[in-house]
Design an enzyme around this catalytic site. Structure first.
Site, PDB file in Angstrom:
ATOM      1  N   PHE A 135      15.520  -0.008   3.399  1.00  0.00           N
ATOM      2  CA  PHE A 135      14.954  -1.313   3.043  1.00  0.00           C
ATOM      3  C   PHE A 135      15.175  -1.697   1.585  1.00  0.00           C
ATOM      4  O   PHE A 135      14.818  -2.803   1.178  1.00  0.00           O
ATOM      5  CB  PHE A 135      13.447  -1.339   3.349  1.00  0.00           C
ATOM      6  CG  PHE A 135      12.657  -0.299   2.593  1.00  0.00           C
ATOM      7  CD1 PHE A 135      12.218  -0.542   1.297  1.00  0.00           C
ATOM      8  CD2 PHE A 135      12.357   0.911   3.184  1.00  0.00           C
ATOM      9  CE1 PHE A 135      11.489   0.407   0.598  1.00  0.00           C
ATOM     10  CE2 PHE A 135      11.613   1.875   2.493  1.00  0.00           C
ATOM     11  CZ  PHE A 135      11.188   1.616   1.198  1.00  0.00           C
ATOM     12  N   ARG A 152      -5.657  -2.939  -3.433  1.00  0.00           N
ATOM     13  CA  ARG A 152      -4.988  -2.538  -2.200  1.00  0.00           C
ATOM     14  C   ARG A 152      -5.829  -2.887  -0.971  1.00  0.00           C
ATOM     15  O   ARG A 152      -5.301  -3.235   0.076  1.00  0.00           O
ATOM     16  CB  ARG A 152      -4.610  -1.068  -2.242  1.00  0.00           C
ATOM     17  CG  ARG A 152      -3.473  -0.854  -3.280  1.00  0.00           C
ATOM     18  CD  ARG A 152      -2.839   0.490  -3.210  1.00  0.00           C
ATOM     19  NE  ARG A 152      -2.250   0.805  -1.946  1.00  0.00           N
ATOM     20  CZ  ARG A 152      -1.018   0.463  -1.564  1.00  0.00           C
ATOM     21  NH1 ARG A 152      -0.255  -0.249  -2.361  1.00  0.00           N
ATOM     22  NH2 ARG A 152      -0.557   0.840  -0.396  1.00  0.00           N
ATOM     23  N   THR A 211       0.684  -2.306   4.112  1.00  0.00           N
ATOM     24  CA  THR A 211       2.035  -2.764   3.794  1.00  0.00           C
ATOM     25  C   THR A 211       2.683  -3.461   4.989  1.00  0.00           C
ATOM     26  O   THR A 211       3.307  -4.507   4.839  1.00  0.00           O
ATOM     27  CB  THR A 211       2.909  -1.576   3.345  1.00  0.00           C
ATOM     28  OG1 THR A 211       2.297  -0.976   2.211  1.00  0.00           O
ATOM     29  CG2 THR A 211       4.311  -2.016   2.982  1.00  0.00           C
ATOM     30  N   ARG A 221      -1.959  -9.897   3.084  1.00  0.00           N
ATOM     31  CA  ARG A 221      -0.738  -9.656   3.861  1.00  0.00           C
ATOM     32  C   ARG A 221      -0.878 -10.135   5.296  1.00  0.00           C
ATOM     33  O   ARG A 221       0.080 -10.642   5.875  1.00  0.00           O
ATOM     34  CB  ARG A 221      -0.364  -8.182   3.796  1.00  0.00           C
ATOM     35  CG  ARG A 221       0.183  -7.792   2.435  1.00  0.00           C
ATOM     36  CD  ARG A 221       0.472  -6.329   2.346  1.00  0.00           C
ATOM     37  NE  ARG A 221       1.209  -5.993   1.137  1.00  0.00           N
ATOM     38  CZ  ARG A 221       1.203  -4.792   0.589  1.00  0.00           C
ATOM     39  NH1 ARG A 221       0.511  -3.811   1.148  1.00  0.00           N
ATOM     40  NH2 ARG A 221       1.895  -4.561  -0.503  1.00  0.00           N
ATOM     41  N   ASN A 258       6.214  -9.123   2.304  1.00  0.00           N
ATOM     42  CA  ASN A 258       4.821  -8.962   2.694  1.00  0.00           C
ATOM     43  C   ASN A 258       3.813  -9.567   1.717  1.00  0.00           C
ATOM     44  O   ASN A 258       2.660  -9.165   1.683  1.00  0.00           O
ATOM     45  CB  ASN A 258       4.507  -7.499   2.990  1.00  0.00           C
ATOM     46  CG  ASN A 258       4.676  -6.591   1.800  1.00  0.00           C
ATOM     47  OD1 ASN A 258       4.860  -7.048   0.681  1.00  0.00           O
ATOM     48  ND2 ASN A 258       4.614  -5.296   2.029  1.00  0.00           N
ATOM     49  N   HIS A 314       2.582  -7.078  -3.916  1.00  0.00           N
ATOM     50  CA  HIS A 314       2.913  -5.705  -4.276  1.00  0.00           C
ATOM     51  C   HIS A 314       1.641  -5.027  -4.736  1.00  0.00           C
ATOM     52  O   HIS A 314       0.839  -5.610  -5.443  1.00  0.00           O
ATOM     53  CB  HIS A 314       3.946  -5.662  -5.407  1.00  0.00           C
ATOM     54  CG  HIS A 314       4.149  -4.276  -5.934  1.00  0.00           C
ATOM     55  ND1 HIS A 314       4.904  -3.335  -5.286  1.00  0.00           N
ATOM     56  CD2 HIS A 314       3.627  -3.671  -7.020  1.00  0.00           C
ATOM     57  CE1 HIS A 314       4.862  -2.207  -5.969  1.00  0.00           C
ATOM     58  NE2 HIS A 314       4.097  -2.388  -7.017  1.00  0.00           N
TER      59      HIS A 314
END
Length: 87
Positions: A21, A49, A55, A69, A79, A82
């Site tokens: 990726f 997070r 993710t 996300r 997505n 970061h």
């Protein structure tokens, strides 16, 4: 707002170099403007997070439907946010 050059994005994500990726990630992260932020609170990374969610956007939709996300990701690479695992 900042715009990452391809070279800066490659350096920032160097730990992922060679993974399938990597090229798509670097291309996306250098494709337009970004908002850079500094987290300045106790447990800031953990809180961020949690807000952005998993993710994988499909996992985010199932397990954290109110996360950034889940709401804004286009796919697993694009997505929306970061979130570093470490300072």
């Amino acid at each position: 707002r900042v715009r990452l050059s391809r070279e800066l994005a490659e350096a920032f994500y160097a730990e992922h170099a060679g993974r399938s990726f990597f090229d798509n990630l670097v291309s996306y992260m250098s494709s337009g403007p970004a908002v850079a932020m500094v987290l300045a609170k106790p447990a800031g990374i953990k809180c961020w997070r949690s807000l952005i969610g998993p993710t994988n956007n499909e996992v985010a939709k199932r397990n954290a439907p109110n996360s950034l996300r889940a709401k804004f990701a286009l796919d697993g690479t694009r997505n929306a946010c970061h979130g570093s695992d470490s300072p």
